[in-house]
Design a protein around this motif. Structure first.
Motif, PDB file in Angstrom:
ATOM      1  N   MET A  91       0.932  -1.420  -0.257  1.00 26.72           N
ATOM      2  CA  MET A  91       0.115  -0.359  -0.039  1.00 26.72           C
ATOM      3  C   MET A  91       0.757   0.869   0.229  1.00 26.72           C
ATOM      4  SD  MET A  91      -3.285  -1.130   2.976  1.00 26.72           S
ATOM      5  CE  MET A  91      -3.637  -2.685   2.761  1.00 26.72           C
ATOM      6  N   ASP A  93       0.692   3.722  -1.725  1.00 27.97           N
ATOM      7  CA  ASP A  93       0.447   4.897  -1.760  1.00 27.97           C
ATOM      8  C   ASP A  93      -1.008   5.825  -1.043  1.00 27.97           C
ATOM      9  OD1 ASP A  93      -1.560   2.930  -2.785  1.00 27.97           O
ATOM     10  OD2 ASP A  93      -1.680   3.942  -4.924  1.00 27.97           O
ATOM     11  N   VAL A  94      -0.989   4.644  -0.092  1.00 24.40           N
ATOM     12  CA  VAL A  94      -2.255   5.241   1.133  1.00 24.40           C
ATOM     13  C   VAL A  94      -1.103   5.788   2.578  1.00 24.40           C
ATOM     14  CG1 VAL A  94      -3.539   3.620   3.173  1.00 24.40           C
ATOM     15  CG2 VAL A  94      -3.154   2.759   0.795  1.00 24.40           C
ATOM     16  N   ASP A  95      -1.810   6.853   2.391  1.00 22.08           N
ATOM     17  CA  ASP A  95      -1.655   7.119   3.760  1.00 22.08           C
ATOM     18  C   ASP A  95      -0.779   6.243   4.966  1.00 22.08           C
ATOM     19  OD1 ASP A  95      -1.677   8.650   6.590  1.00 22.08           O
ATOM     20  OD2 ASP A  95      -1.752  10.693   5.060  1.00 22.08           O
ATOM     21  N   ARG A  97      -1.669   6.724   8.038  1.00 20.53           N
ATOM     22  CA  ARG A  97      -2.118   6.750   9.673  1.00 20.53           C
ATOM     23  C   ARG A  97      -3.691   6.589   8.853  1.00 20.53           C
ATOM     24  NH1 ARG A  97      -0.905  13.514   9.079  1.00 20.53           N
ATOM     25  NH2 ARG A  97      -1.610  12.923   6.897  1.00 20.53           N
ATOM     26  N   LEU A  98      -3.482   6.192   7.585  1.00 20.51           N
ATOM     27  CA  LEU A  98      -5.550   6.215   7.649  1.00 20.51           C
ATOM     28  C   LEU A  98      -5.497   5.089   8.373  1.00 20.51           C
ATOM     29  CD1 LEU A  98      -7.925   6.318   5.416  1.00 20.51           C
ATOM     30  CD2 LEU A  98      -6.990   4.973   3.836  1.00 20.51           C
ATOM     31  N   ILE A  99      -4.836   3.715   8.239  1.00 21.52           N
ATOM     32  CA  ILE A  99      -5.412   2.386   8.657  1.00 21.52           C
ATOM     33  C   ILE A  99      -5.739   2.750  10.711  1.00 21.52           C
ATOM     34  CG2 ILE A  99      -4.606   0.165   9.561  1.00 21.52           C
ATOM     35  CD1 ILE A  99      -3.363   0.127   6.678  1.00 21.52           C
ATOM     36  N   LEU A 102      -8.758   4.237  10.641  1.00 24.79           N
ATOM     37  CA  LEU A 102     -10.422   3.846  10.200  1.00 24.79           C
ATOM     38  C   LEU A 102     -10.417   2.058  11.457  1.00 24.79           C
ATOM     39  CD1 LEU A 102      -9.038   2.240   6.748  1.00 24.79           C
ATOM     40  CD2 LEU A 102     -11.472   3.377   7.678  1.00 24.79           C
ATOM     41  N   LEU A 148     -11.882  10.852   9.941  1.00 23.07           N
ATOM     42  CA  LEU A 148     -10.831  10.336   9.073  1.00 23.07           C
ATOM     43  C   LEU A 148     -10.217  11.952   8.426  1.00 23.07           C
ATOM     44  CD1 LEU A 148     -12.003   7.419   7.470  1.00 23.07           C
ATOM     45  CD2 LEU A 148     -10.573   7.123   9.284  1.00 23.07           C
ATOM     46  N   LEU A 152      -6.401  12.640   9.393  1.00 21.60           N
ATOM     47  CA  LEU A 152      -5.485  12.629   8.610  1.00 21.60           C
ATOM     48  C   LEU A 152      -4.847  14.457   8.593  1.00 21.60           C
ATOM     49  CD1 LEU A 152      -5.775   9.590   8.596  1.00 21.60           C
ATOM     50  CD2 LEU A 152      -5.859   9.931   6.154  1.00 21.60           C
ATOM     51  N   VAL A 154      -6.472  15.965   6.752  1.00 22.93           N
ATOM     52  CA  VAL A 154      -7.250  16.821   5.157  1.00 22.93           C
ATOM     53  C   VAL A 154      -7.906  17.714   5.445  1.00 22.93           C
ATOM     54  CG1 VAL A 154      -7.972  15.787   3.079  1.00 22.93           C
ATOM     55  CG2 VAL A 154      -6.741  14.186   4.808  1.00 22.93           C
TER      56      VAL A 154
END
Lengths: 160, 468
Positions: A91, A93-95, A97-99, A102, A148, A152, A154
């Motif tokens: 992964m 290209d996945v931030d 911090r996302l997991i 989540l 989220l 993150l 955003v």
């Protein structure tokens, strides 16, 4: 009062399996992460195999097996980290911090937002899966996205 | 940085790519061949057909009952002397004939899930509305629990109402379209009934609750020594032939239907009106000797008390009936209607060997031990402590086990992948299944695992039916 449903069209377990497994795995992975999600899917499908005569006529097989998957892995989940702290190398290209973000969401919000935005499920489909109304699904998704975004960092208008 | 929605899409896609799909073969091998729920339908038919006074048959076709030919078989006398062991004195109870159904439903609602006439353990009857969609439905649920009613409902606010003369509560929104609405009440001590409505007006749900019909059924105790008046020789005579290799086993209706449940030809079904799972029966069969058709067994079933002949069983694969435990003579076995070691091993494909163990225990034993807490996953909240449970423990000393990576078992010498710092040596897996047959089977099928050797608490569990 006995309102038996009439005869249902027959479907082989193999056809059922090919149709249901991907969606069920997506749903349970959304809830429990990749490892336990897969395990729960395998358990639920094994249960379906064992109880095929009972599962076959069900109108909402995925929703039912979604609950079976939860039940069958309850004990396993008590001991395990469901969402790895860092994303896998697959992964890039996945931030990172996302997991974690989540995993920190309430289960219903996590399932709703992952299925709607990650797997392009409709609100109606998610509602059927979770046994709630479509409007409630929309509420869960909205709240999850807001959480989220905050996690993150955003901005809400940072769209491409 | 992309937006959250895009991140979620990438995360889901990456997860799907990295995740190995569940294979059909894996599902099959995971379960082996456990035809558990076919029995529920069979026993439901029992209840239905009792009402019309049908004959006791395994219906294969509508041929006349075969002519009885007295064959020259050795004479014997009925022998049923269970060997003195803990299993043979196990006190097992269940409830049979429990019914739950809606006396009134909103227009267009029809039953879509559940068996109204024999609730079994998973007591959930669902009726769906005429509109397409899972969200239009009402469920009736029975819990065996004395816990406060609030535990069985969700949502706020809570209102107190009277349902069929009993104090109850109601939660949920006043208008449909806003999640669930619940009505719960207690028709008898230890029993809670719940009606759950999705997209249903409160008034309609209350009307459903006020018209629910509930029959608690009757509690019965599994017999260790049922009445057996028919001899083995008499049972064999019912086969109507004398063939070398003819066999007979004294067993119960529940065990027989469990063993053959998943092996019936498509379209066939065991039909046993009025025969409880604990009824003692003789099963006599002649394995086929024809090389061209080695899978067919000719069999007949005889009531062990009345001697009533039951028509021949449908054709079955060879070797199936040989998995029945013959309870005549001196055997250490649980009560009739409860699976024996041989039978549960066949149904669940439990391995044998020095690293595996299979023990008969009880729900009460599991509940009292912290290692087993919540292990049962009792679907009806209050598991009866008398429920007999077969406990399987398998150890694999050569495996490595990665606790932080979920249920991953890595054979020795192979890379774990990812962080390996927490990898432990050895693994064990424990499963437990309800040993009862028929609708009383809760479907309990819990499992857990860990690293190293099996915990001492597991190893120390007493086997109520030790192997001879």
């Amino acid at each position: 009062m006995d309102n038996d449903a009439g005869p249902e069209p027959e479907e082989t377990f193999e056809v059922f399996f090919a149709r249901v497994e991907p969606r069920l795995r997506a749903a349970l992975t959304s809830m429990y992460g990749p490892d336990m999600g897969r395990e729960a899917t395998a358990e639920a499908m094994a249960w379906a195999y064992e109880h095929w005569s009972r599962v076959e006529p069900m109108e909402h097989q995925v929703a039912y097996l979604f609950r079976v998957g939860q039940s069958r892995t309850r004990r396993l989940r008590r001991r395990r980290v469901l969402f790895p702290a860092t994303p896998a190398p697959s992964m890039p290209d996945v931030d990172p911090r996302l997991i974690g973000a989540l995993a920190a969401l309430p289960e219903r919000q996590r399932v709703a937002v992952t299925l709607v935005h990650g797997h392009d499920w409709s609100h109606t489909d998610v509602a059927a899966l979770m046994g709630i109304s479509a409007s409630t699904v929309a509420t869960h998704v909205t709240r999850a996205v807001a959480t989220l975004r905050a996690a993150l960092e955003v901005p809400a208008d940072d769209r491409h | 940085m992309t937006d959250i929605e895009d991140q979620l899409r990438r995360y889901a896609a990456a997860t799907s790519r990295a995740q190995r799909p569940v294979e059909l073969g894996e599902v099959v091998s995971r379960q082996g061949h456990r035809p558990r729920r076919l029995l529920v339908g069979a026993v439901a038919l029992v209840v239905a057909l009792v009402a019309v006074g049908g004959a006791v048959v395994f219906r294969r076709d509508r041929d006349e009952p075969r002519r009885v030919v007295v064959a020259p078989v050795p004479s014997s006398t009925p022998v049923l002397t269970p060997r003195a062991c803990a299993a043979a004195s196990l006190h097992v109870t269940s409830t049979g004939g429990e019914r739950l159904h809606a006396g009134w439903l909103p227009p267009g609602y029809t039953r879509t899930e559940g068996n109204q006439n024999d609730l079994a353990a998973l007591a959930n009857i669902t009726y769906s509305g005429p509109a397409t969609g899972y969200a239009w439905r009402v469920s009736l649920i029975r819990y065996r629990s004395g816990a406060p009613l609030a535990q069985f409902v969700m949502g706020e606010p809570t209102q107190h109402i009277t349902v069929q003369g009993h104090a109850g509560i109601m939660t949920g929104p006043a208008r449909p379209g806003e999640d669930f609405t619940f009505v719960a009440w207690r028709p008898a001590p230890g029993i809670a009934l719940v009606t759950a409505g999705w997209n249903l007006h409160q008034a309609d749900l209350v009307k459903v609750a006020q018209n629910v019909s509930y029959d608690p059924g009757e509690k019965f105790t599994y017999p260790v020594r049922p009445v057996v008046k028919v001899t083995r020789a008499e049972a064999l005579r019912k086969l109507g032939r004398s063939v070398a290799g003819t066999r007979a086993a004294l067993t119960s209706y529940g065990e027989l239907t469990k063993i053959i449940g998943g092996r019936l030809p498509k379209g066939s079904q065991a039909v046993i009106p009025g025969v409880p799972v604990t009824r003692a029966i003789w099963v006599a069969w002649t394995p086929s000797s024809r090389r061209s058709d080695p899978s067919v067994e000719n069999a007949t079933v005889v009531d062990a008390e009345s001697g009533q002949t039951i028509e021949g069983l449908p054709p079955l694969p060879g070797g199936v009936l040989g998995n029945l435990t013959d309870r005549s003579g001196s055997v250490c076995a649980p009560p009739f209607g409860v699976l024996t070691r041989t039978e549960v091993s066949y149904l669940h494909h439990y391995p044998t060997g020095p690293t595996s163990s299979l023990k008969l225990s009880t729900q009460g034993t599991l509940d009292a031990n912290p290692v087993f807490a919540n292990f049962a996953q009792c679907v009806n909240f209050a598991c009866d402590p008398t429920v007999p449970v077969w406990l399987s423990v398998q150890a694999a000393a050569g495996d490595r086990y990665a606790p932080d990576r979920g249920p991953v078992y890595v054979p020795s010498g192979r890379p774990v992948g990812g962080p390996t710092g927490n990898t432990r040596s050895g693994s064990w897996t424990m499963t437990a299944v309800d040993a009862r047959t028929g609708p009383q089977d809760t479907g309990l099928d819990g499992s857990t695992s860990g690293y190293g050797r099996p915990p001492a608490d597991i190893v120390a569990v007493r086997d109520l039916a030790p192997s001879p």
